[in-house]
Design a protein around this motif. Structure first.
Motif, short mmCIF file in Angstrom:
data_model
loop_
_atom_site.label_atom_id
_atom_site.label_comp_id
_atom_site.label_asym_id
_atom_site.label_seq_id
_atom_site.Cartn_x
_atom_site.Cartn_y
_atom_site.Cartn_z
N VAL A 212 -18.79 -44.63 2.39
CA VAL A 212 -19.97 -45.38 1.95
C VAL A 212 -19.62 -46.14 0.68
CG1 VAL A 212 -22.38 -45.25 1.21
CG2 VAL A 212 -21.52 -43.67 2.96
N MET A 214 -20.65 -49.69 -1.70
CA MET A 214 -21.78 -50.59 -1.97
C MET A 214 -21.31 -51.81 -2.76
SD MET A 214 -24.08 -48.70 -0.54
CE MET A 214 -25.58 -49.59 -0.97
N ARG A 234 -24.62 -52.31 1.71
CA ARG A 234 -23.42 -51.53 2.01
C ARG A 234 -22.31 -52.42 2.54
NH1 ARG A 234 -23.16 -46.04 5.84
NH2 ARG A 234 -20.87 -45.88 5.86
N ASP A 236 -19.51 -53.52 4.91
CA ASP A 236 -19.10 -53.34 6.30
C ASP A 236 -17.65 -53.82 6.42
OD1 ASP A 236 -18.68 -53.20 8.99
OD2 ASP A 236 -20.22 -54.68 9.55
N SER A 263 -18.24 -46.71 -5.08
CA SER A 263 -18.00 -45.65 -4.10
C SER A 263 -19.02 -44.54 -4.29
CB SER A 263 -16.58 -45.09 -4.26
OG SER A 263 -16.42 -43.89 -3.52
N LYS A 264 -19.78 -44.27 -3.25
CA LYS A 264 -20.78 -43.20 -3.34
C LYS A 264 -20.12 -41.83 -3.46
CE LYS A 264 -24.92 -41.43 -1.01
NZ LYS A 264 -25.81 -41.54 0.18
#
Length: 410
Positions: A212, A214, A234, A236, A263-264
């Motif tokens: 995930v 962002m 987010r 892709d 980065s989550k």
């Protein structure tokens, strides 16, 4: 009588042992270190106490006793690396499985084997190497043996925390070679990343395909209530937004796009590099790489990560030619000495290769160097026993032919 062909590697060992770091070692210990490294390089077949005792002037029991004593391989290899790798370098970390039978050996347990794709009974070493970017080869720095699961439990550490502790405890020494630590995708986890960055180093690795990530919001205030907007959707990887990504490289084999994203998983900003690989004009793979240094280019991130694989060749050469996996010992100190000596022996051969004028066009072959040093060992013995002068005009050509006997054709 000493044949000139081996003077480079022998003189290198002597010169390093003369440095101030090893001033506390007495002559007997230095002579032993010289002997064991030279014989690991020159003996064909298994490298263990029995074999070393057969080919050297020391007895088998001497090797058993001397292996128990500590030796600073980190400093030894550090001096060697700084001599032959003056240019760009990165530090690479990778554990390696070592097959071993029995139950009484220090550190025995089940460890992951990349070759078998499963956990197997034996030992594991945590190896650090310096990759010479210009020559695209890895040189061993130091290896620490992984403790058993029971010992890690006593220390209140899991395996990942132990790996991270090796980096943090030796961060100052690693920074003498590079500000970047590179490891494979297994280590792309927050505790490991945090440990490395907190020690003042940057970390490069590969991300999961479903990570995930962002986009960073670049606009002004939205005028809406609540906290300021931080993210703008987010990422892709299949359809990267080129308003955020820059194109670092495009050719017939690869395309690289990079951007600073959030980065989550790591809860931090990272520099993301999306690499798309092509074959015959068709896309065959798409990988995500990252660096905690947000100023690093995407092309450099990808090339540095791909250089990481050179440590695998280092392990392969040590296992096939310098006895990395054939140690007879069971104690911690003896195993540590054996593992580092085997890997250091490969360094000595690589130093010899890098110092030759043709190293840029002639690839490194540990098999050829093993054959050369083995031939040298035997010729020196014959010439000493039969009192033959290898430097006479008549013998020089013959000696050269015999030294190259059995080498793989270039």
């Amino acid at each position: 009588m000493t044949i000139k062909a081996n003077q480079n590697v022998k003189q290198l060992i002597i010169n390093i042992l003369k440095t101030e770091v090893f001033s506390s070692l007495n002559k007997a210990r230095k002579d032993f270190i010289f002997s064991v490294l030279w014989h690991i390089l020159s003996i064909k077949g298994r490298i263990n106490f029995l074999q070393l005792g057969r080919f050297s002037s020391y007895g088998e029991q001497t090797f058993r006793n001397q292996f128990e004593k500590e030796f600073d391989f980190f400093s030894f290899n550090g001096h060697l690396i700084k001599q032959c790798v003056p240019g760009e370098r990165i530090v690479v970390f990778d554990p390696s499985y070592i097959p071993k039978a029995g139950k009484s050996t220090y550190g025995m347990g089940r460890y992951w084997s990349g070759v078998a794709k499963s956990a197997k009974w034996g030992l594991e070493i945590c190896g650090f190497a310096v990759v010479d970017i210009a020559n695209n080869t890895a040189l061993h720095l130091n290896a620490w043996q992984t403790p058993s699961a029971d010992e890690l439990k006593k220390r209140r550490l899991n395996l990942l925390a132990y790996y991270a502790s090796l980096v943090t405890e030796n961060a100052a020494d690693f920074k003498g070679f590079s500000d970047y630590i590179v490891a494979d995708a297994y280590f792309s986890k927050k505790p490991f990343v945090d440990a490395i960055t907190s020690s003042g180093l940057h970390f490069l690795s590969r991300l999961r395909d479903d990570s995930v990530l962002m986009y960073k919001y670049k606009g002004g205030p939205t005028g809406k209530k609540g906290a300021p907007k931080k993210f703008n959707g987010r990422v892709d990887p299949q359809n990267p937004d080129l308003n955020y990504f820059t194109t670092d490289l495009i050719n017939e084999d690869i395309a690289i796009y990079s951007a600073v994203v959030y980065s989550k998983a790591f809860k931090r900003d990272i520099k993301l590099a999306i690499a798309i690989f092509f074959k015959d004009g068709k896309e065959i793979a798409r990988k995500l790489y990252f660096s905690t240094d947000i100023n690093q280019t995407g092309e450099k991130i990808v090339s540095n990560y791909r250089s990481r694989f050179q440590i695998e060749f280092l392990y392969r050469d040590a296992k096939q030619f310098t006895g990395l996996s054939t140690c007879q010992a069971r104690s911690k100190n003896k195993l540590d000495f054996h593992f580092n000596a085997a890997l250091t022996a490969v360094n000595l051969a690589k130093h010899d290769w890098i110092s030759t004028e043709t190293h840029s066009t002639k690839p490194f072959s540990m098999a050829n160097y093993k054959t050369l040093y083995n031939n040298t060992l035997m010729l020196e013995r014959f010439m000493c026993m039969f009192a033959i002068n290898p430097y006479s005009a008549k013998n020089q050509k013959i000696v050269k032919e015999l030294l190259d006997y059995g080498k793989i054709a270039a």
